[in-house]
Write an enzyme that holds these catalytic residues in place. Structure first.
Site, PDB file in Angstrom:
ATOM      1  N   TYR A  33       0.852  -1.189   0.000  1.00 27.42           N
ATOM      2  CA  TYR A  33       0.000   0.000   0.000  1.00 27.42           C
ATOM      3  C   TYR A  33       0.888   1.239   0.000  1.00 27.42           C
ATOM      4  O   TYR A  33       1.876   1.309   0.744  1.00 27.42           O
ATOM      5  CB  TYR A  33      -0.906   0.027   1.240  1.00 27.42           C
ATOM      6  CG  TYR A  33      -1.711   1.302   1.358  1.00 27.42           C
ATOM      7  CD1 TYR A  33      -2.985   1.387   0.821  1.00 27.42           C
ATOM      8  CD2 TYR A  33      -1.191   2.429   1.988  1.00 27.42           C
ATOM      9  CE1 TYR A  33      -3.723   2.554   0.903  1.00 27.42           C
ATOM     10  CE2 TYR A  33      -1.921   3.605   2.081  1.00 27.42           C
ATOM     11  CZ  TYR A  33      -3.182   3.664   1.537  1.00 27.42           C
ATOM     12  OH  TYR A  33      -3.906   4.822   1.616  1.00 27.42           O
TER      13      TYR A  33
ATOM     14  N   GLU B 213      -3.597   7.605  -3.789  1.00 27.71           N
ATOM     15  CA  GLU B 213      -3.589   6.275  -3.176  1.00 27.71           C
ATOM     16  C   GLU B 213      -3.311   5.228  -4.253  1.00 27.71           C
ATOM     17  O   GLU B 213      -4.016   5.171  -5.264  1.00 27.71           O
ATOM     18  CB  GLU B 213      -4.924   5.987  -2.496  1.00 27.71           C
ATOM     19  CG  GLU B 213      -4.941   4.668  -1.734  1.00 27.71           C
ATOM     20  CD  GLU B 213      -6.268   4.428  -1.033  1.00 27.71           C
ATOM     21  OE1 GLU B 213      -6.278   4.359   0.208  1.00 27.71           O
ATOM     22  OE2 GLU B 213      -7.298   4.315  -1.731  1.00 27.71           O
TER      23      GLU B 213
END
Length: 389
Positions: free
Chosen positions: A109, A197
């Site tokens: 991530y 993101e």
């Protein structure tokens, strides 16, 4: 302003972030053509909406043949995809993204966000890729790796390298990850983004580090100098009332309550919503008509508020400094005559030309409720709903 995944990836790729090969399609035939042009034996067909958790909602399909690509695109296009981020109404799928689905070994991530609390850019990474960041923070907060960027120098390569090593990457993978992280940061900075993101950021078998998914949000106030990004706006993904408000330079956000709010100034609008809650009611919207609201803009504000079928009362709260109470009063009268309001209307005026404004309201002959303070106005709006019940 949000953009679609494929648009975010185009921007990231222009800054050097590696991404899988992909193409956007607006019809099943285009989806098949895209898959054929991309080549390979596996493809992902991804619904393009401004929301996450698409995979859990069936918005991402893995396909082994072009027939499966056609079927997936046919099923997704034209439907409303509901995820936990869209609410029960969902968002319309008007395009799909066809992407080569090559195998990978690890999911990571990477997020970059403007942290307004510390007035810095914050880079967040985690070994737990593929999960929502909220889930990671709730279940294993120690898994979050963070770097607060010093604005005078920006993100430094050694900081990106430390993140890469903490993610447990090999020496060869660290080099690729540093390039990806630094490129992502430059994209964030140079595009006036407020959120980026990449989830998941994947490591392939040949040690490449790819952005398998991407979400970006941008500062609306900077779009005047980012026309290429402003042109990416997709009105179908926005509340039509918010789009209409933007056309008239009004700031509107729809909520779930019953009391519509028409206020000048964002701070006063927030205070008005809080006071409605304190009085036992629920605000139906945030609406800031701005400091120089004309009667025409006030009338437009009424139409926006009344377009919400849940609105059962309207509270107009104006503290005039730059604005003038007589202008607002004229707008209220004009709106009441042009638009069938049909719900109790509470008006509180204060500030410049307040007496002239009150006089206009009194002479109008309108069936409205006046108040001298915000507390009184909120209480009267809530009472009006209860009385009507």
């Amino acid at each position: 302003m949000d953009v679609h995944e494929y648009q975010a990836k185009e921007l990231l790729a222009s800054f050097g972030v590696p991404i899988p090969k992909g193409a956007v399609a607006f019809s099943p035939d285009q989806a098949v053509y895209a898959a054929t042009e991309l080549g390979g034996a596996h493809w992902a067909v991804k619904a393009q909406i401004h929301a996450g958790a698409r995979g859990k909602a069936g918005g991402i399909r893995l396909c082994r043949t072009t027939h499966e690509v056609r079927d997936a695109a046919n099923d997704l296009l034209g439907r409303r995809l509901v995820t936990h981020q869209t609410g029960p109404e969902g968002k319309p799928v008007q395009r799909v993204y066809i992407e080569t689905a090559d195998p990978f070994e690890r999911e990571l991530y990477l997020g970059i966000v403007l942290d307004r609390k510390v007035e810095r850019v914050r880079v967040v990474a985690s070994k737990a890729g593929g999960m929502d960041i909220e889930e990671i923070a709730a279940t294993d907060p120690d898994a979050l790796l963070q770097v607060v960027v010093e604005p005078a120098v920006g993100l430094q390569p050694f900081e990106a390298r430390e993140l890469a090593f903490q993610l447990g990457l090999t020496i060869k993978q660290v080099g690729a990850a540093v390039k990806t992280i630094m490129s992502a940061y430059r994209a964030f900075r140079d595009c006036d983004a407020v959120m980026l993101e990449i989830n998941p950021l994947v490591v392939t078998r040949d040690d490449r580090v790819l952005a398998l998914d991407a979400k970006m949000s941008f500062d609306d106030n900077a779009l005047f100098r980012r026309r290429n990004i402003a042109d990416m706006h997709d009105p179908s993904q926005s509340d039509p009332r918010e789009a209409q408000a933007a056309e008239h330079n009004l700031n509107y956000i729809g909520l779930d309550g019953e009391i519509g709010c028409i206020v000048n100034g964002a701070g006063l609008a927030m205070a008005t919503m809080d006071m409605i809650k304190h009085a036992g009611g629920e605000p139906a919207n945030f609406l800031d008509v701005g400091g120089g609201a004309s009667p025409q803009r006030v009338a437009t504000a009424f139409r926006l508020v009344l377009s919400d079928p849940n609105v059962r009362a309207i509270l107009v709260n104006i503290f005039a400094g730059i604005n003038r109470c007589d202008w607002i009063a004229e707008g209220v009268v004009q709106a009441a005559r042009e638009v069938k309001i049909g719900v109790p209307l509470v008006v509180r005026l204060a500030g410049t030309n307040v007496e002239a404004g009150k006089a206009i309201l009194e002479k109008s002959g309108l069936d409205l409720i006046t108040a001298d303070t915000l507390t009184e106005a909120a209480e009267k709006a809530v009472a009006a709903i209860r009385t009507k019940n």
